[in-house]
Scaffold this motif. Structure first.
Motif, PDB file in Angstrom:
ATOM      1  N   ARG A  93      40.700  39.123  32.432  1.00 52.71           N
ATOM      2  CA  ARG A  93      40.136  39.751  31.246  1.00 52.71           C
ATOM      3  C   ARG A  93      39.361  38.755  30.386  1.00 52.71           C
ATOM      4  O   ARG A  93      38.409  39.123  29.703  1.00 52.71           O
ATOM      5  CB  ARG A  93      41.237  40.368  30.396  1.00 52.71           C
ATOM      6  CG  ARG A  93      41.923  41.575  30.997  1.00 52.71           C
ATOM      7  CD  ARG A  93      41.290  42.880  30.520  1.00 52.71           C
ATOM      8  NE  ARG A  93      40.188  43.331  31.344  1.00 52.71           N
ATOM      9  CZ  ARG A  93      39.415  44.378  31.067  1.00 52.71           C
ATOM     10  NH1 ARG A  93      39.609  45.053  29.959  1.00 52.71           N
ATOM     11  NH2 ARG A  93      38.435  44.731  31.859  1.00 52.71           N
ATOM     12  N   LYS A  94      39.787  37.502  30.416  1.00 53.74           N
ATOM     13  CA  LYS A  94      39.148  36.490  29.568  1.00 53.74           C
ATOM     14  C   LYS A  94      37.861  35.947  30.196  1.00 53.74           C
ATOM     15  O   LYS A  94      37.054  35.320  29.524  1.00 53.74           O
ATOM     16  CB  LYS A  94      40.113  35.323  29.308  1.00 53.74           C
ATOM     17  CG  LYS A  94      41.361  35.721  28.518  1.00 53.74           C
ATOM     18  CD  LYS A  94      41.005  36.251  27.140  1.00 53.74           C
ATOM     19  CE  LYS A  94      42.245  36.511  26.283  1.00 53.74           C
ATOM     20  NZ  LYS A  94      42.940  37.762  26.628  1.00 53.74           N
ATOM     21  N   ARG A  95      37.686  36.175  31.495  1.00 56.80           N
ATOM     22  CA  ARG A  95      36.453  35.724  32.150  1.00 56.80           C
ATOM     23  C   ARG A  95      35.263  36.560  31.695  1.00 56.80           C
ATOM     24  O   ARG A  95      35.400  37.718  31.314  1.00 56.80           O
ATOM     25  CB  ARG A  95      36.565  35.857  33.672  1.00 56.80           C
ATOM     26  CG  ARG A  95      37.501  34.879  34.339  1.00 56.80           C
ATOM     27  CD  ARG A  95      37.405  35.094  35.837  1.00 56.80           C
ATOM     28  NE  ARG A  95      38.435  34.366  36.555  1.00 56.80           N
ATOM     29  CZ  ARG A  95      38.628  34.455  37.871  1.00 56.80           C
ATOM     30  NH1 ARG A  95      37.846  35.254  38.586  1.00 56.80           N
ATOM     31  NH2 ARG A  95      39.592  33.776  38.462  1.00 56.80           N
ATOM     32  N   LYS A  96      34.088  35.966  31.788  1.00 58.62           N
ATOM     33  CA  LYS A  96      32.866  36.717  31.519  1.00 58.62           C
ATOM     34  C   LYS A  96      32.629  37.679  32.667  1.00 58.62           C
ATOM     35  O   LYS A  96      32.739  37.315  33.834  1.00 58.62           O
ATOM     36  CB  LYS A  96      31.673  35.768  31.366  1.00 58.62           C
ATOM     37  CG  LYS A  96      30.386  36.478  30.950  1.00 58.62           C
ATOM     38  CD  LYS A  96      29.256  35.477  30.714  1.00 58.62           C
ATOM     39  CE  LYS A  96      27.984  36.204  30.298  1.00 58.62           C
ATOM     40  NZ  LYS A  96      26.862  35.263  30.066  1.00 58.62           N
ATOM     41  N   TYR A  97      32.303  38.934  32.341  1.00 53.48           N
ATOM     42  CA  TYR A  97      32.105  39.940  33.383  1.00 53.48           C
ATOM     43  C   TYR A  97      30.778  39.726  34.088  1.00 53.48           C
ATOM     44  O   TYR A  97      29.740  39.530  33.459  1.00 53.48           O
ATOM     45  CB  TYR A  97      32.136  41.349  32.769  1.00 53.48           C
ATOM     46  CG  TYR A  97      31.798  42.429  33.771  1.00 53.48           C
ATOM     47  CD1 TYR A  97      32.694  42.773  34.768  1.00 53.48           C
ATOM     48  CD2 TYR A  97      30.574  43.089  33.718  1.00 53.48           C
ATOM     49  CE1 TYR A  97      32.392  43.756  35.693  1.00 53.48           C
ATOM     50  CE2 TYR A  97      30.259  44.073  34.634  1.00 53.48           C
ATOM     51  CZ  TYR A  97      31.182  44.406  35.614  1.00 53.48           C
ATOM     52  OH  TYR A  97      30.870  45.374  36.532  1.00 53.48           O
ATOM     53  N   HIS A  98      30.835  39.764  35.414  1.00 56.95           N
ATOM     54  CA  HIS A  98      29.619  39.663  36.235  1.00 56.95           C
ATOM     55  C   HIS A  98      29.390  41.000  36.930  1.00 56.95           C
ATOM     56  O   HIS A  98      30.300  41.549  37.554  1.00 56.95           O
ATOM     57  CB  HIS A  98      29.756  38.561  37.283  1.00 56.95           C
ATOM     58  CG  HIS A  98      29.862  37.184  36.688  1.00 56.95           C
ATOM     59  ND1 HIS A  98      28.787  36.517  36.166  1.00 56.95           N
ATOM     60  CD2 HIS A  98      30.939  36.370  36.509  1.00 56.95           C
ATOM     61  CE1 HIS A  98      29.170  35.335  35.706  1.00 56.95           C
ATOM     62  NE2 HIS A  98      30.478  35.221  35.898  1.00 56.95           N
ATOM     63  N   ARG A 119      36.363  48.026  28.926  1.00 57.40           N
ATOM     64  CA  ARG A 119      36.687  47.162  27.790  1.00 57.40           C
ATOM     65  C   ARG A 119      38.146  47.259  27.361  1.00 57.40           C
ATOM     66  O   ARG A 119      38.610  46.432  26.582  1.00 57.40           O
ATOM     67  CB  ARG A 119      35.745  47.486  26.627  1.00 57.40           C
ATOM     68  CG  ARG A 119      34.320  47.087  26.987  1.00 57.40           C
ATOM     69  CD  ARG A 119      33.340  47.228  25.845  1.00 57.40           C
ATOM     70  NE  ARG A 119      32.007  46.908  26.342  1.00 57.40           N
ATOM     71  CZ  ARG A 119      30.922  47.626  26.089  1.00 57.40           C
ATOM     72  NH1 ARG A 119      31.008  48.698  25.337  1.00 57.40           N
ATOM     73  NH2 ARG A 119      29.756  47.273  26.575  1.00 57.40           N
ATOM     74  N   ARG A 177      34.248  45.983  34.112  1.00 54.89           N
ATOM     75  CA  ARG A 177      33.602  45.986  32.802  1.00 54.89           C
ATOM     76  C   ARG A 177      34.334  46.870  31.787  1.00 54.89           C
ATOM     77  O   ARG A 177      33.964  46.880  30.615  1.00 54.89           O
ATOM     78  CB  ARG A 177      32.162  46.463  32.946  1.00 54.89           C
ATOM     79  CG  ARG A 177      32.049  47.856  33.548  1.00 54.89           C
ATOM     80  CD  ARG A 177      30.614  48.278  33.758  1.00 54.89           C
ATOM     81  NE  ARG A 177      30.542  49.549  34.458  1.00 54.89           N
ATOM     82  CZ  ARG A 177      29.429  50.251  34.629  1.00 54.89           C
ATOM     83  NH1 ARG A 177      28.294  49.784  34.134  1.00 54.89           N
ATOM     84  NH2 ARG A 177      29.447  51.385  35.286  1.00 54.89           N
ATOM     85  N   GLY A 183      31.197  42.440  23.919  1.00 54.95           N
ATOM     86  CA  GLY A 183      31.615  41.206  24.587  1.00 54.95           C
ATOM     87  C   GLY A 183      33.109  41.052  24.734  1.00 54.95           C
ATOM     88  O   GLY A 183      33.581  40.001  25.168  1.00 54.95           O
ATOM     89  N   LYS A 184      33.875  42.080  24.362  1.00 52.67           N
ATOM     90  CA  LYS A 184      35.328  41.963  24.409  1.00 52.67           C
ATOM     91  C   LYS A 184      35.910  42.872  25.481  1.00 52.67           C
ATOM     92  O   LYS A 184      35.512  44.019  25.625  1.00 52.67           O
ATOM     93  CB  LYS A 184      35.930  42.330  23.045  1.00 52.67           C
ATOM     94  CG  LYS A 184      35.567  41.370  21.926  1.00 52.67           C
ATOM     95  CD  LYS A 184      36.190  41.813  20.611  1.00 52.67           C
ATOM     96  CE  LYS A 184      35.827  40.862  19.482  1.00 52.67           C
ATOM     97  NZ  LYS A 184      36.389  41.317  18.183  1.00 52.67           N
ATOM     98  N   ARG A 185      36.875  42.332  26.220  1.00 53.48           N
ATOM     99  CA  ARG A 185      37.623  43.132  27.194  1.00 53.48           C
ATOM    100  C   ARG A 185      39.106  42.848  26.948  1.00 53.48           C
ATOM    101  O   ARG A 185      39.589  41.766  27.257  1.00 53.48           O
ATOM    102  CB  ARG A 185      37.224  42.785  28.622  1.00 53.48           C
ATOM    103  CG  ARG A 185      35.780  43.175  28.954  1.00 53.48           C
ATOM    104  CD  ARG A 185      35.444  42.951  30.413  1.00 53.48           C
ATOM    105  NE  ARG A 185      35.650  41.550  30.782  1.00 53.48           N
ATOM    106  CZ  ARG A 185      36.073  41.157  31.987  1.00 53.48           C
ATOM    107  NH1 ARG A 185      36.351  42.045  32.917  1.00 53.48           N
ATOM    108  NH2 ARG A 185      36.222  39.871  32.251  1.00 53.48           N
TER     109      ARG A 185
END
Length: 686
Positions: free
Chosen positions: A678-683, A622, A620, A176-178
């Protein structure tokens, strides 16, 4: 096929040589007889010419079957484990006494009836039949390096058991981290406080600035010990040792002795000395010789002051007791200075690793011991601050070491001194490349239980949150160039990749270090497949990923990858964009526009640069690494592979100093945009 070549090929394969390989363009290339013979000699095979090959083949096969067990055995934690035994048939039905000496100090003993183990293979040599049997290990092994001794009447053998997790270390919550960070060679990072080049203090300031913007790491080139006088070799990829650090990067103002050493302060404040520092600071290129000479004058005085300060001297000696190799290294460097020659030209006793008082000056030994202690202190302090808000330091483990360096002298059996590493010819380097450092000997490192390789890893992992493994294909095979031959005559030599990966998994878990393998260029599919199986991160460099049909855009980076626009061996983005063909530029620009990363198709390098960074930041992948020089559109590279005196490799400083670029609006804007993405949730894209 010539019968002599056929026999030579059999011997080559026995020693792990590839007699055939495919070049970058797909062409099949067969190694010549001369190249195979020379490579075999570098490996230690008893061959002076073709007439020796049949005897060497017979001797090699016999040696292999007479070796009761391999020197190293991998025991993966999630699989049934066994030791492969090769035994004469008259031994293979006896009872074996087995003793397992665990790394933690415990011992396990048991007896095995070999007659109950079915043979899995057999061969008859010199009238003796040998069988291969798999000896099972009892129960689950703890992670670590264990010694197993197997004895039958009249025969005994020992193997190092590397018990390791299947996967390398991954941070908790990794999926869950990027994260993102910035990259700049430390020698190129100049500030109003630096001397001839950036130092560990500048690296600390860069890290704090990056973290203040939301970043989690700072990357740089190798920081290892180097020869900066005679011989002179400033390349970070040809260090004097992979076990020790480069005192050239010490932050003098942070050394505790400076406050209590009047001689050093007097020298430091002298007008002539300050003028010299100012001249070194202003120079656009790093002057390693002058810079190191100036810094050493101060460090030698500080080393003397440390000896007169009981608390600090006690701390130094305590550290040396815990790290005994540092004294050996210090004496090696001091001996080089006294002999004024590389170790290959020393008297035989010294060449063979024996140094005595009188071979070196005690003051020089003390200097080299002291500066290694300071480097350890400063890197340890920096790493301790770095990992509070992310991986922290992204360090680089180079593939090789200078052939005149400490490692080749002290760990001679671990290296093949009769060859050099390199790369075969390709469209960019039609003559191939010779990197001039000796390769690790595939059997020599196994016979010493990978001691040197493990020490190299630990030296980096104790400070690095992320470690880049230079030329990760070298875990599988390396291109050897026998002494006196050109890169066109090189030969690929195979290594025991599974053993390397087991060590990497074990050490990365112990040190909590994420691993990135440099897998760029022509890499066999098995390398990336194995990296994926053990969860090493790949490198995704955008210019390498442009699809043949530009309108489709670049390939998307894998989740377990480090994404970037370039590497230290490539031109910065502005230069790449200027040289790229029109069709690709148009295709990339339209792709970025369709994805919403730029407002309209454009040829502007600044807009396309930011669009590419947005594309990677939103992906995506990371880990994202941003080359700071791209943000002010630098066009000059840091290194041009294949050049030496033609270009000032490893010497060019950044155009703006740190005080300037950390306030540049376009730099801050780009990094804030990257941080937001980077802080956004990846779609997952459609």
């Amino acid at each position: 096929m010539d019968k002599h070549y056929d026999t030579l090929s059999q011997l080559a394969r026995l020693y792990g040589l590839q007699t055939v390989y495919h070049e970058a363009g797909g062409q099949r290339r067969q190694a010549s007889q001369q190249a195979l013979l020379a490579a075999l000699q570098a490996l230690g095979a008893p061959v002076a010419g073709l007439s020796d090959v049949p005897g060497a083949l017979r001797q090699g096969r016999l040696k292999k079957w007479q070796q009761c067990c391999e020197p190293v055995t991998v025991a993966w934690e999630d699989r049934f484990c066994y030791i492969e035994l090769r035994l004469p048939a008259y031994h293979s039905s006896q009872r074996a006494q087995c003793r397992l000496e665990l790394e933690q100090g415990d011992t396990r003993e048991w007896t095995c009836d070999l007659a109950l183990l079915p043979p899995v293979n057999a061969a008859t040599l010199e009238g003796i039949t040998y069988q291969i049997k798999h000896l099972p290990l009892p129960g689950k092994l703890p992670p670590g390096y264990h010694q197993c001794v197997i004895s039958v009447p009249g025969l005994s053998c020992r193997t190092l058991l590397v018990s390791a997790p299947r996967h390398v270390y991954l941070p908790p919550g990794e999926a869950g981290k990027r994260v993102w960070g910035v990259f700049l060679p430390l020698y190129a990072l100049r500030s109003e406080h630096s001397w001839a080049a950036g130092d560990f203090g500048d690296l600390e300031h860069l890290l704090h600035w990056t973290q203040s913007l939301g970043g989690g790491l700072v990357g740089t080139l190798p920081l290892l010990a180097a020869f900066l006088d005679q011989p002179f070799s400033p390349s970070p990829y040809s260090p004097a040792s992979r076990l020790f650090w480069n005192e050239f990067f010490l932050n003098i103002t942070a050394v505790p002795e400076l406050k209590i050493c009047p001689e050093a302060r007097e020298l430091l404040n002298a007008p002539d000395f300050q003028s010299e520092i100012a001249a070194l600071r202003r120079a656009p290129l790093v002057d390693y010789r002058r810079g190191m000479a100036v810094k050493r004058r101060i460090l030698e005085l500080l080393a003397q002051c440390c000896a007169r300060t009981p608390v600090r001297e006690e701390a130094l000696q305590s550290w040396v007791i815990k790290h005994p190799a540092v004294r050996d290294y210090a004496r090696f460097r001091a001996a080089m200075e006294k002999q004024q020659a590389t170790w290959q030209k020393w008297p035989e006793r010294m060449r063979n690793g024996e140094l005595q008082p009188g071979d070196y000056e005690p003051e020089a030994e003390r200097y080299h011991t002291y500066v290694q202690w300071l480097a350890h202190e400063q890197l340890q302090a920096l790493a301790g601050q770095a990992n509070h808000r992310g991986p922290g330091l992204y360090l680089d483990l180079p593939l090789g070491v200078h052939r005149a360096g400490y490692d080749v002298w002290r760990e001679g059996r671990a290296f093949a001194r009769g060859a050099a590493c390199g790369a075969p010819p390709d469209p960019l380097n039609t003559s191939g490349q010779n990197w001039e450092f000796p390769p690790l000997h595939p059997e020599g490192i196994r016979e010493q239980g990978y001691r040197y390789y493990i020490a190299s890893l630990r030296n980096h992992m104790r400070h690095a949150g992320i470690l880049r493994l230079d030329h990760v294909m070298g875990l599988h095979r390396l291109f050897w160039i026998p002494a006196g031959m050109s890169a066109r005559d090189g030969v690929y030599v195979k290594y025991r990749a599974e053993e390397f990966y087991a060590i990497l998994a074990l050490e990365s878990h112990r040190m909590r270090t994420l691993l990135v393998g440099e897998d760029l260029g022509t890499v066999p599919a098995v390398v990336r497949t194995t990296m994926n199986r053990h969860k090493l991160y790949r490198m995704h460099i955008l210019p390498f990923e442009i699809h043949r049909l530009p309108r489709r855009g670049p390939h998307l980076p894998p989740a377990r990858s480090l994404a970037a626009l370039n590497t230290h061996d490539m031109p910065p983005f502005a230069a790449y964009w200027q040289r790229e063909n029109r069709r690709r530029r148009t295709g990339l620009s339209h792709f970025l526009y369709r994805k919403g990363w730029i407002k309209a198709p454009t040829a502007s390098d600044r807009e396309v640069l930011l669009g590419c960074l947005k594309h990677l930041a939103a992906s995506r992948a990371r880990v994202l690494l941003v080359n700071l020089e791209d943000l002010w559109l630098e066009k000059a590279p840091q290194n041009i592979p294949g050049t030496t005196t033609e270009y000032p490799n490893w010497r060019r400083k950044a155009a703006p100093d740190m005080e300037e670029f950390t306030r540049m609006p376009r730099v801050l804007k780009a990094l804030r945009v990257i941080n937001g993405l980077r802080k956004r949730k990846y779609h997952i894209p459609r």
